[in-house]
Design a protein around this motif. Structure first.
Motif, short mmCIF file in Angstrom:
data_model
loop_
_atom_site.label_atom_id
_atom_site.label_comp_id
_atom_site.label_asym_id
_atom_site.label_seq_id
_atom_site.Cartn_x
_atom_site.Cartn_y
_atom_site.Cartn_z
N TRP A 23 0.82 -1.21 0.00
CA TRP A 23 0.00 0.00 0.00
C TRP A 23 0.86 1.25 0.00
N TRP A 24 2.08 1.18 0.53
CA TRP A 24 3.00 2.31 0.41
C TRP A 24 3.42 2.50 -1.04
N PHE A 25 3.70 1.38 -1.71
CA PHE A 25 4.06 1.43 -3.13
C PHE A 25 2.92 2.03 -3.95
N ASP A 26 1.68 1.56 -3.70
CA ASP A 26 0.53 2.06 -4.46
C ASP A 26 0.31 3.55 -4.21
N TRP A 27 0.50 3.99 -2.97
CA TRP A 27 0.34 5.42 -2.64
C TRP A 27 1.35 6.26 -3.43
N ASN A 28 2.62 5.85 -3.38
CA ASN A 28 3.67 6.59 -4.07
C ASN A 28 3.42 6.64 -5.57
N ARG A 29 3.03 5.52 -6.15
CA ARG A 29 2.82 5.47 -7.59
C ARG A 29 1.64 6.35 -8.01
N GLU A 30 0.52 6.28 -7.27
CA GLU A 30 -0.65 7.06 -7.64
C GLU A 30 -0.43 8.55 -7.42
N LEU A 31 0.28 8.90 -6.35
CA LEU A 31 0.57 10.31 -6.12
C LEU A 31 1.50 10.86 -7.20
N LEU A 32 2.48 10.06 -7.61
CA LEU A 32 3.38 10.48 -8.67
C LEU A 32 2.64 10.60 -9.99
N ARG A 33 1.71 9.71 -10.26
CA ARG A 33 0.90 9.80 -11.48
C ARG A 33 0.08 11.09 -11.48
N PHE A 34 -0.57 11.39 -10.36
CA PHE A 34 -1.36 12.61 -10.25
C PHE A 34 -0.48 13.85 -10.43
N SER A 35 0.67 13.84 -9.77
CA SER A 35 1.61 14.95 -9.90
C SER A 35 2.04 15.17 -11.34
N ASN A 36 2.25 14.08 -12.07
CA ASN A 36 2.63 14.19 -13.48
C ASN A 36 1.51 14.76 -14.33
N ARG A 37 0.27 14.39 -14.03
CA ARG A 37 -0.85 14.96 -14.79
C ARG A 37 -0.93 16.47 -14.61
N HIS B 281 13.04 12.75 -15.05
CA HIS B 281 12.70 13.07 -13.66
C HIS B 281 12.06 11.88 -12.97
N ASN B 282 11.12 11.23 -13.63
CA ASN B 282 10.42 10.11 -13.02
C ASN B 282 11.35 8.94 -12.75
N ARG B 283 12.29 8.71 -13.64
CA ARG B 283 13.26 7.63 -13.42
C ARG B 283 14.12 7.90 -12.19
N VAL B 284 14.58 9.14 -12.07
CA VAL B 284 15.42 9.49 -10.92
C VAL B 284 14.62 9.42 -9.63
N LEU B 285 13.38 9.90 -9.66
CA LEU B 285 12.53 9.82 -8.47
C LEU B 285 12.29 8.37 -8.05
N ALA B 286 12.02 7.52 -9.03
CA ALA B 286 11.76 6.11 -8.72
C ALA B 286 12.99 5.44 -8.12
N TYR B 287 14.15 5.84 -8.59
CA TYR B 287 15.41 5.24 -8.11
C TYR B 287 15.82 5.80 -6.75
N ALA B 288 15.88 7.13 -6.63
CA ALA B 288 16.48 7.75 -5.45
C ALA B 288 15.50 8.02 -4.32
N LEU B 289 14.21 8.23 -4.64
CA LEU B 289 13.25 8.61 -3.61
C LEU B 289 12.21 7.52 -3.34
N LEU B 290 11.61 6.97 -4.40
CA LEU B 290 10.62 5.92 -4.20
C LEU B 290 11.28 4.57 -3.89
N LEU B 291 12.53 4.39 -4.31
CA LEU B 291 13.32 3.19 -3.99
C LEU B 291 12.73 1.91 -4.57
N VAL B 292 12.06 2.00 -5.72
CA VAL B 292 11.40 0.82 -6.28
C VAL B 292 12.30 0.03 -7.22
#
Length: 211
Positions: free
Chosen positions: A83-97, A189-200
């Motif tokens: 659920w942490w993963f889902d939260w991060n992904r959906e918030l990042l999707r919304f932010s991108n929109r 930006h999304n690649r760097v965020l996923a690597y350095a901040l979301l840690l996925v």
């Protein structure tokens, strides 16, 4: 020819092959304000003012992208709660929109729960198998070269979006070359965020705009 490795973070924006709304484009800096407030509320923040030498702080909204909690879970238990993963992904999707709308790449108002023209996805990691438990401690440091490059790319994005603003007002269309460039920077930006901040993912982000 050597094929480029497909990075696990996939991002794309549908090119608007149609006339864009010129009135909405002209006033975009104002029309984006309500949804930007919604995003800021979800992402967290605070209001602060000083009165009679006293400072009052009110915290607004929930936490934004979760970083420290997943880091600790990966480090000590080698788990990444779904659920942490889902939260991060959906918030990042919304932010991108919201970001895509601000950059004039779509004239449809950003939805809070629909994909619309912005596509972002990355796989849920098996923390025990896919993630090094110690790497999250230094990912933010390893990503410094990306921060430097993105700083200059962001400046370029501001300039070309202004050019696109004039182009849309006069022609109704977003120049395809500018669109592809801005999309590429957002992808980076999304690649760097996923690597350095979301840690996925532990796969180091490539230095490229292309998918």
């Amino acid at each position: 020819m050597q094929q480029e490795t497909v990075y696990p973070v996939q991002f794309s924006v549908d090119y608007p092959d149609r006339p864009l709304n010129r009135l909405s484009t002209f006033f975009r800096i104002f029309t984006v304000i309500p949804i930007a407030i919604v995003l800021a509320t979800i992402s967290g923040g605070n209001w602060q003012w000083t009165s009679n030498s006293r400072t009052t702080v009110i915290t607004i909204g929930a936490a934004g992208l979760l970083f420290l909690a997943p880091l600790l879970m990966i480090l000590f238990q080698q788990k990444y709660p779904r659920w942490w993963f889902d939260w991060n992904r959906e918030l990042l999707r919304f932010s991108n929109r919201v970001t895509v709308y601000t950059a004039l790449m779509d004239d449809r108002y950003p939805a809070t729960d629909e994909e619309q023209s912005v596509h972002l996805d990355f796989p849920y990691p098996d923390a025990a198998q896919d993630l090094n438990r110690w790497l999250p401690l230094v990912k933010w440091l390893l990503a410094i070269p990306h921060y430097v490059v993105l700083f200059f790319l962001d400046i370029a994005v501001v300039v070309v979006v202004i050019v696109a603003w004039f182009a849309i007002l006069f022609t109704g269309h977003y120049p395809r070359g500018i669109f592809d460039f801005v999309e590429g920077v957002f992808r980076w930006h999304n690649r760097v965020l996923a690597y350095a901040l979301l840690l996925v993912t532990d796969q180091y982000p490539p230095f490229r705009l292309r998918p």
